[in-house]
Design a protein around this motif. Structure first.
Motif, PDB file in Angstrom:
ATOM      1  N   PRO A 235     -34.418  12.677  32.099  1.00 21.25           N
ATOM      2  CA  PRO A 235     -34.668  11.296  31.688  1.00 21.25           C
ATOM      3  C   PRO A 235     -34.880  11.469  30.120  1.00 21.25           C
ATOM      4  N   ARG A 236     -34.265  10.518  29.378  1.00 19.51           N
ATOM      5  CA  ARG A 236     -34.146  10.499  27.909  1.00 19.51           C
ATOM      6  C   ARG A 236     -35.666  10.124  27.483  1.00 19.51           C
ATOM      7  N   GLU A 237     -36.050  10.265  26.263  1.00 19.20           N
ATOM      8  CA  GLU A 237     -37.470   9.670  25.777  1.00 19.20           C
ATOM      9  C   GLU A 237     -37.207   8.149  25.436  1.00 19.20           C
ATOM     10  N   PRO A 238     -38.021   7.375  25.860  1.00 17.72           N
ATOM     11  CA  PRO A 238     -37.746   5.738  25.408  1.00 17.72           C
ATOM     12  C   PRO A 238     -37.992   5.568  24.017  1.00 17.72           C
ATOM     13  N   SER A 239     -37.252   4.773  23.681  1.00 19.00           N
ATOM     14  CA  SER A 239     -37.266   4.134  22.230  1.00 19.00           C
ATOM     15  C   SER A 239     -38.420   3.662  21.762  1.00 19.00           C
ATOM     16  N   SER A 240     -39.202   3.220  22.694  1.00 19.39           N
ATOM     17  CA  SER A 240     -40.434   2.357  22.410  1.00 19.39           C
ATOM     18  C   SER A 240     -41.662   3.084  22.585  1.00 19.39           C
ATOM     19  N   GLU A 241     -42.489   2.849  22.060  1.00 20.60           N
ATOM     20  CA  GLU A 241     -44.066   3.435  22.445  1.00 20.60           C
ATOM     21  C   GLU A 241     -44.698   2.674  23.564  1.00 20.60           C
ATOM     22  N   GLY A 242     -44.641   1.155  23.427  1.00 16.72           N
ATOM     23  CA  GLY A 242     -45.423   0.285  24.353  1.00 16.72           C
ATOM     24  C   GLY A 242     -46.753   0.180  23.424  1.00 16.72           C
ATOM     25  N   PRO A 243     -47.831  -0.373  24.245  1.00 20.03           N
ATOM     26  CA  PRO A 243     -47.664  -0.746  25.491  1.00 20.03           C
ATOM     27  C   PRO A 243     -47.023  -2.133  25.841  1.00 20.03           C
ATOM     28  N   HIS A 244     -46.403  -2.275  26.934  1.00 23.57           N
ATOM     29  CA  HIS A 244     -45.457  -3.395  27.445  1.00 23.57           C
ATOM     30  C   HIS A 244     -46.121  -3.844  28.679  1.00 23.57           C
ATOM     31  N   ARG A 245     -46.003  -5.143  28.893  1.00 26.65           N
ATOM     32  CA  ARG A 245     -46.567  -5.781  30.448  1.00 26.65           C
ATOM     33  C   ARG A 245     -45.477  -5.776  31.036  1.00 26.65           C
ATOM     34  N   ILE A 246     -45.512  -5.560  32.199  1.00 25.01           N
ATOM     35  CA  ILE A 246     -44.501  -5.705  33.420  1.00 25.01           C
ATOM     36  C   ILE A 246     -45.152  -6.572  34.415  1.00 25.01           C
ATOM     37  N   THR A 247     -44.496  -7.799  34.480  1.00 23.75           N
ATOM     38  CA  THR A 247     -44.935  -8.855  35.545  1.00 23.75           C
ATOM     39  C   THR A 247     -44.234  -8.821  36.875  1.00 23.75           C
ATOM     40  N   ALA A 248     -44.634  -8.571  37.942  1.00 21.58           N
ATOM     41  CA  ALA A 248     -43.841  -8.601  39.136  1.00 21.58           C
ATOM     42  C   ALA A 248     -44.415  -9.448  40.164  1.00 21.58           C
ATOM     43  N   GLY A 249     -44.483 -10.774  40.330  1.00 19.35           N
ATOM     44  CA  GLY A 249     -44.845 -11.747  41.072  1.00 19.35           C
ATOM     45  C   GLY A 249     -46.183 -11.943  40.374  1.00 19.35           C
ATOM     46  N   ARG A 250     -47.167 -11.868  41.214  1.00 20.25           N
ATOM     47  CA  ARG A 250     -48.690 -12.046  40.798  1.00 20.25           C
ATOM     48  C   ARG A 250     -49.259 -10.751  40.122  1.00 20.25           C
ATOM     49  N   ARG A 251     -48.628  -9.615  40.176  1.00 18.56           N
ATOM     50  CA  ARG A 251     -49.075  -8.517  39.649  1.00 18.56           C
ATOM     51  C   ARG A 251     -48.611  -8.291  38.182  1.00 18.56           C
ATOM     52  N   ARG A 252     -49.538  -7.425  37.555  1.00 15.61           N
ATOM     53  CA  ARG A 252     -49.508  -7.352  36.290  1.00 15.61           C
ATOM     54  C   ARG A 252     -49.538  -5.597  35.951  1.00 15.61           C
ATOM     55  N   PHE A 253     -48.811  -4.887  35.285  1.00 13.68           N
ATOM     56  CA  PHE A 253     -48.875  -3.550  35.052  1.00 13.68           C
ATOM     57  C   PHE A 253     -48.619  -3.292  33.498  1.00 13.68           C
ATOM     58  N   THR A 254     -49.279  -2.173  33.160  1.00 16.39           N
ATOM     59  CA  THR A 254     -48.971  -1.907  31.639  1.00 16.39           C
ATOM     60  C   THR A 254     -48.246  -0.661  31.524  1.00 16.39           C
ATOM     61  N   TRP A 255     -46.980  -0.642  30.969  1.00 19.72           N
ATOM     62  CA  TRP A 255     -46.326   0.282  30.532  1.00 19.72           C
ATOM     63  C   TRP A 255     -46.168   1.021  29.271  1.00 19.72           C
ATOM     64  N   THR A 256     -46.502   2.192  29.170  1.00 17.67           N
ATOM     65  CA  THR A 256     -46.605   3.135  27.826  1.00 17.67           C
ATOM     66  C   THR A 256     -45.574   4.133  27.912  1.00 17.67           C
ATOM     67  N   ALA A 257     -45.186   4.743  26.896  1.00 16.01           N
ATOM     68  CA  ALA A 257     -44.161   5.613  26.619  1.00 16.01           C
ATOM     69  C   ALA A 257     -44.160   6.733  27.632  1.00 16.01           C
ATOM     70  N   GLY A 258     -45.467   7.314  27.947  1.00 19.21           N
ATOM     71  CA  GLY A 258     -45.885   8.423  28.662  1.00 19.21           C
ATOM     72  C   GLY A 258     -45.806   8.073  30.234  1.00 19.21           C
ATOM     73  N   ALA A 259     -45.486   7.033  30.593  1.00 19.61           N
ATOM     74  CA  ALA A 259     -45.743   6.858  31.861  1.00 19.61           C
ATOM     75  C   ALA A 259     -44.386   6.722  32.747  1.00 19.61           C
ATOM     76  N   GLY A 260     -43.185   6.935  31.903  1.00 21.69           N
ATOM     77  CA  GLY A 260     -41.852   7.183  32.569  1.00 21.69           C
ATOM     78  C   GLY A 260     -41.022   5.709  32.714  1.00 21.69           C
ATOM     79  N   SER A 261     -40.516   5.884  33.937  1.00 23.55           N
ATOM     80  CA  SER A 261     -39.800   4.587  34.213  1.00 23.55           C
ATOM     81  C   SER A 261     -40.678   3.443  34.623  1.00 23.55           C
ATOM     82  N   ILE A 262     -39.995   2.357  34.723  1.00 21.03           N
ATOM     83  CA  ILE A 262     -40.870   1.032  35.628  1.00 21.03           C
ATOM     84  C   ILE A 262     -41.354   1.684  36.962  1.00 21.03           C
ATOM     85  N   LEU A 263     -40.567   2.184  37.918  1.00 20.93           N
ATOM     86  CA  LEU A 263     -40.870   2.641  38.917  1.00 20.93           C
ATOM     87  C   LEU A 263     -41.955   3.277  38.898  1.00 20.93           C
TER      88      LEU A 263
END
Length: 655
Positions: free
Chosen positions: A565-593
């Motif tokens: 995988p390439r390095e992401p262009s953004s460092e984050g943190p960004h919020r991922i909302t899936a239904g009632r769940r919330r996740f926090t993504w950062t550059a070191g986290a990898g993919s959404i999955l």
């Protein structure tokens, strides 16, 4: 547990599983998988047999005969499992999915445990487990689940606890914690593993697939020809009913316990499907051992004068690879050939007009598959019309005739003719893009459909025309249909079929709807991307809504290598909302999955390179980027969470 374990359809045979009324296989009983009349694999043998007393932990190879009984697999196979404390299991004695147990896909370190089972065919064998740090503990299987046993202490000391408790060895009252409740025995073809190794450019250990039985003597992917059939192995009879889909567990080196080879991605990109191996269930009890021959039941029971033979009913999923057979071949223009393919599952014969199949050629260098639109269907078979263009198409032209076997999957595709719709139909195509138009016209003619139909087709020369006679015949049988042909190259005899010379103009495209209501028409386009965009623009300007101009792009494989995988262009943190769940993504986290898995969620996934489509989710809002270019891009408005990362806050639908 296989990644696809929520799909419940099977290859099924008659319900008299304990009867002597055994089904006869389709075609030549000696043929397993080959290229023609003289190429058969008639003597596959068992290379080794392995049982896995504790689900997820390494297996134990059998050095003597193993007993098989209907409704059961190898004795003590997957009879025990280790609860991980992450998922509450209400009935530990029942069959449960892998989520509640330590399993290789999530807990890769467990492959570094050692395993021994003494007196494996007895009632009280002794199980010995050795931890990666060298400590060992053993117990009779009847006592192994006691919490105060040395084995229980060893597991608690070496494996992490979860919110619902410490690791605990349990024994199921079910017949076995297999990938599926009735998947008694799993078989792996060593030739297929060698084909994977060749495609990967490195050794592939068969133990990655955790099969019960390794077989040799078949061609690569020849195990797929076993499906829907019964065989005598030793003194037992088994029925092969389903291919085995593969998930992240196979990426784990079975010795070192690290993820080092993307087997699902290799399968999807190089072979066009996610399957390796087949499941069988036991029909009649008996014993089998290493070096036993796998004999078609027709041969095993030849001479039994009183035998009544039934024909199996084979049912499957579109994505399941199976061995089809070419039953006829005929020319279709100067550069094309039509192949009628018999499908043992019957799925291709039920394809909707506009769908496509994949052809997988086992003896071709990877990528060894390509997609072809189905140009016609009949009960249990489908026709593809193939233009000599590229390596796989040329291989079909050069080496495949009637009675040749080949591996197929499908049907696939959502851009299909709605036979219950009342909207008028416009079909625009170029070159081999005529195939979906022919399939739709054949369906309209068969239904005596009263809708008005207009056809515009572009070909290079009159000699190159394929299936045009079927287009004109179908139009003649419909109450209000007409077709126009454009030949892009001017040669002698170009107008022999009433064709116009040159590419169609905007006015030619508009003429397809000149007497139709733009608000009440469906347009289907199949051809180069430029043709599709031009047709969309012209018809949109004439009042045809873009949502009623349909053009599905199906993808044949890329030759690109699997890359990190390439390095992401953004460092984050960004919020991922899936239904009632919330996740926090950062550059070191990898993919959404990777992010949602890091939070303890198990979302459906397979290849992690954007090839299988298992992880596709609807992108409700926000923007993502791909860290690995998808081998098969997702539909518009969707995202492959396995290889994408958020650019900002995103919302996606929850599985």
């Amino acid at each position: 547990m296989s990644c696809g374990a929520q799909r419940l359809r099977r290859w099924t045979a008659p319900s008299d599983l304990h009867s002597d009324r055994l089904p006869r296989s389709r075609g030549d009983p000696a043929r397993f998988h080959g290229r023609g009349e003289g190429d058969t694999m008639s003597a596959p043998r068992i290379a080794s047999i392995t049982r896995y007393p504790v689900k997820g932990l390494p297996g134990v190879t059998a050095d003597a005969a193993v007993a098989l009984q209907p409704g059961r697999g190898l004795r003590w196979d997957r009879s025990h499992a280790i609860e991980n404390g992450r998922v509450r299991i209400d009935d530990p004695a029942a069959w449960n999915s892998r989520d509640g147990y330590f399993h290789v896909a999530r807990h890769e370190e467990i492959v570094r445990f050692g395993m021994a089972l003494d007196d494996a065919e007895g009632d009280r064998p002794t199980l010995t487990v050795t931890a990666p740090d060298g400590r060992s503990a053993g117990a009779a299987l009847g006592d192994a689940t006691r919490s105060d046993s040395a084995l229980g202490t060893l597991l608690r000391d070496t494996l992490p606890s979860g919110p619902f408790g410490s690791p605990r060895l349990i024994r199921t009252d079910a017949t076995g914690l297999w990938d599926w409740p009735d998947a008694h025995v799993s078989f792996i073809n060593l030739a297929t593993v060698r084909a994977l190794a060749e495609a990967a450019g490195e050794h592939v250990d068969p133990r990655r697939f955790r099969g019960n039985v390794l077989i040799d003597g078949l061609a690569a992917w020849g195990e797929l020809a076993l499906l829907g059939r019964r065989f005598r192995i030793g003194t037992a009879v088994l029925e092969f009913f389903q291919p085995t889909d593969r998930c992240r567990a196979t990426t784990i080196d079975p010795v070192r316990g690290v993820s080092d080879l993307n087997v699902p991605g290799l399968l999807a990109s190089r072979f066009g499907h996610m399957y390796c191996g087949v499941y069988a269930r036991v029909v009649s009890e008996g014993e089998m051992r290493a070096d036993d021959v796998i004999v078609p039941i027709d041969e095993a029971r030849s001479g039994a004068a009183t035998e009544t033979v039934a024909t199996p009913t084979v049912v499957g999923e579109a994505e399941w690879p199976r061995t089809g057979r070419i039953v006829s071949r005929e020319p279709a223009g100067a550069r094309s050939e039509s192949f009628w393919i018999e499908d043992p599952s019957g799925l291709l014969g039920a394809a909707r007009p506009g769908q496509h199949l994949r052809v997988h050629l086992a003896d071709q260098h990877a990528p060894s598959w390509r997609s072809y639109t189905i140009s016609a269907t009949a009960p249990d078979r489908a026709r593809i019309t193939v233009r000599r263009d590229g390596r796989i198409s040329s291989a079909l032209h050069d080496g495949f005739t009637a009675e040749t076997d080949l591996v197929v999957t499908g049907p696939f595709g959502d851009v299909t003719l709605d036979r219950a719709e009342e909207r008028d139909v416009v079909l625009v195509s170029a070159g081999s893009g005529i195939t979906p138009s022919v399939a739709m016209l054949r369906a309209l003619a068969a239904d005596a459909d009263p809708r008005r139909v207009r056809v515009l087709h572009v070909e290079r020369t009159a000699a190159d025309l394929a299936l045009w006679d079927e287009v004109t015949a179908a139009c003649s049988s419909l109450p209000d249909a007409r077709a126009s042909l454009h030949l892009s190259r001017s040669v002698e005899g170009a107008t022999a079929d009433g064709a116009r010379v040159g590419r169609p103009s905007a006015e030619d495209v508009l003429s397809t709807i000149d007497d139709l209501d733009p608000d009440d028409v469906d347009v289907y386009v199949c051809g180069p991307a430029l043709l599709t965009s031009e047709v969309r623009a012209v018809l949109h300007g004439a009042g045809v809504s873009t949502e009623h101009v349909h053009a599905e792009v199906f993808y044949s494989p890329t030759t690109a290598e699997l890359t990190a995988p390439r390095e992401p262009s953004s460092e984050g943190p960004h919020r991922i909302t899936a239904g009632r769940r919330r996740f926090t993504w950062t550059a070191g986290a990898g993919s959404i999955l990777d992010t949602v898995e890091g939070a303890g969620q198990d979302w459906p996934n397979g290849c992690r390179v954007g090839a299988c489509g298992t992880c596709v989710r609807t992108l409700v809002s926000g923007e993502v980027e791909y860290l690995v270019d998808p081998i098969v891009p997702p539909p518009t408005g969707s995202v492959l969470v396995c290889c994408s990362a958020p650019v900002g806050d995103v919302e996606i639908d929850e599985p």
